[in-house]
Design an enzyme around this catalytic site. Structure first.
Site, PDB file in Angstrom:
ATOM      1  N   HIS A 113      -7.764  -5.136  -1.324  1.00 54.15           N
ATOM      2  CA  HIS A 113      -6.597  -4.332  -0.938  1.00 54.15           C
ATOM      3  C   HIS A 113      -5.732  -5.128   0.036  1.00 54.15           C
ATOM      4  O   HIS A 113      -6.144  -5.422   1.156  1.00 54.15           O
ATOM      5  CB  HIS A 113      -7.045  -3.021  -0.288  1.00 54.15           C
ATOM      6  CG  HIS A 113      -5.919  -2.072  -0.024  1.00 54.15           C
ATOM      7  ND1 HIS A 113      -5.232  -1.443  -1.044  1.00 54.15           N
ATOM      8  CD2 HIS A 113      -5.342  -1.651   1.138  1.00 54.15           C
ATOM      9  CE1 HIS A 113      -4.284  -0.682  -0.533  1.00 54.15           C
ATOM     10  NE2 HIS A 113      -4.327  -0.799   0.793  1.00 54.15           N
TER      11      HIS A 113
ATOM     12  N   ASP B 101      -9.696  -3.579  -6.131  1.00 54.77           N
ATOM     13  CA  ASP B 101      -9.196  -2.956  -4.903  1.00 54.77           C
ATOM     14  C   ASP B 101     -10.098  -1.785  -4.511  1.00 54.77           C
ATOM     15  O   ASP B 101     -10.238  -0.823  -5.278  1.00 54.77           O
ATOM     16  CB  ASP B 101      -7.766  -2.459  -5.128  1.00 54.77           C
ATOM     17  CG  ASP B 101      -7.062  -2.023  -3.855  1.00 54.77           C
ATOM     18  OD1 ASP B 101      -7.728  -1.447  -2.978  1.00 54.77           O
ATOM     19  OD2 ASP B 101      -5.846  -2.257  -3.746  1.00 54.77           O
TER      20      ASP B 101
ATOM     21  N   SER C  54       0.833  -1.198   0.000  1.00 56.54           N
ATOM     22  CA  SER C  54       0.000   0.000   0.000  1.00 56.54           C
ATOM     23  C   SER C  54       0.873   1.256   0.000  1.00 56.54           C
ATOM     24  O   SER C  54       1.676   1.437  -0.914  1.00 56.54           O
ATOM     25  CB  SER C  54      -0.959  -0.046   1.194  1.00 56.54           C
ATOM     26  OG  SER C  54      -2.006   0.867   1.048  1.00 56.54           O
TER      27      SER C  54
END
Length: 331
Positions: free
Chosen positions: A296, A268, A139
């Site tokens: 995600h 996502d 991320s």
């Protein structure tokens, strides 16, 4: 270079929110780590959590966590376990203020902050000059890693890198998180950021250095607002758009010269198609995997809901140790 999908989720995990939330709920046991405090040139510090005992000449996997993550994050725990299974020494690079203790300065960390990450790598090379360095970033940490690879280019200290679920176009991701069920994720993370900022003001006597008051922080309920009023001014950006433009890694992917694998899920809930690079935006050293599912930082590929199995960890180990395995096969 894009690669055909190798990941297929079970029928019960095709929903992006199941992929995103279930791993967060069912955390695995973290293997034993030891902490090393690293003093930074500006008087601040970051903490490294080590799995195994680093030895000069033995490879090291550097793990960069996401927004408000740490070595306690579910994906970091699983990566540490996979590294342990592979007899690979690993170290978690904590962003400033994410290791359980507030950092000393008013500034914190952000999506384009490659300097702290580069400092960690330089320190590792200083102490373990003959060790091959690999990295995986998740991320926000993935965007930092991708930006480092694209800006360092041939000077990158990494042999190989893997970028997972990275918000490569920050402005589009911020807007995405203001709509639909994605607002739940934004609310969860924003509350953590607000709490951290309020604590910093109250406990560290940094009020005069903060661009906002405690009362104003509570009104910053979107990433766009928080980044405009807090992240941008604290880290030298002219405003939120300047921060998003200069920190997004998408534009530098074409400059990467060290082997780098980028993994995204099309579903996502933190992203839009704006994070998906075109072939022209990728260097020939970037291997790009776009999966239809995965959420995600999820990528559940099997098992049962109460005991899921995951794709990312084995993929990371296989990719970073590709050359070692090839050499072993030839011997």
């Amino acid at each position: 270079m894009s690669k055909k999908a190798l990941f297929n989720p079970p029928w019960w995990a095709v929903n992006p929110h199941i992929q995103t939330i279930l791993p967060f709920i069912f955390k695995v046991t973290k293997p034993k780590v030891f902490r090393q405090r690293q003093e930074l040139p500006d008087g601040d510090f970051i903490d490294l959590d080590w799995l195994g005992n680093p030895q000069n000449g033995e490879p090291i996997l550097v793990i960069a966590h996401g927004l408000e993550g740490s070595s306690e994050s579910h994906y970091v725990r699983r990566m540490l376990l996979a590294a342990k299974k592979a007899n690979l020494c690993a170290v978690v690079h904590h962003h400033r203020g994410c290791s359980g203790e507030p950092n000393r300065l008013a500034r914190s960390y952000h999506s384009g902050d490659t300097e702290d990450f580069a400092f960690t790598l330089s320190q590792l090379k200083q102490y373990y000059p003959d060790s091959t360095l690999y990295a995986v970033g998740y991320s926000l940490g993935g965007n930092v890693l991708a930006k480092y690879q694209g800006t360092a280019q041939a000077s990158s200290l990494l042999e190989r890198a893997v970028v997972v679920s990275a918000p490569l176009t920050l402005s589009a991701c911020a807007k995405k998180l203001e709509n639909g069920f994605s607002k739940v994720y934004q609310s969860h993370l924003i509350k953590q950021l607000q709490h951290k900022m309020v604590n910093k003001i109250e406990q560290q006597d940094l009020t005069s250095q903060m661009p906002v008051t405690k009362a104003e922080i509570k009104q910053l309920n979107t990433f766009y607002l928080f980044d405009d009023k807090v992240t941008a001014p604290l880290h030298g950006f002219a405003g939120v758009e300047d921060y998003y433009t200069r920190s997004s890694a998408l534009s530098v992917l074409k400059h990467i010269v060290k082997p780098t694998l980028i993994i995204h899920a099309k579903d996502d809930p933190f992203m839009t198609d704006a994070v998906i690079p075109t072939p022209a935006e990728l260097s020939n050293q970037v291997e790009y995997e776009l999966h239809n599912f995965g959420g995600h930082v999820g990528f559940i590929e099997g098992g049962r809901p109460w005991k899921p199995k995951f794709y990312i960890e084995n993929r990371v180990i296989d990719y970073v140790l590709k050359n070692d395995k090839a050499q072993q096969g030839q011997s």
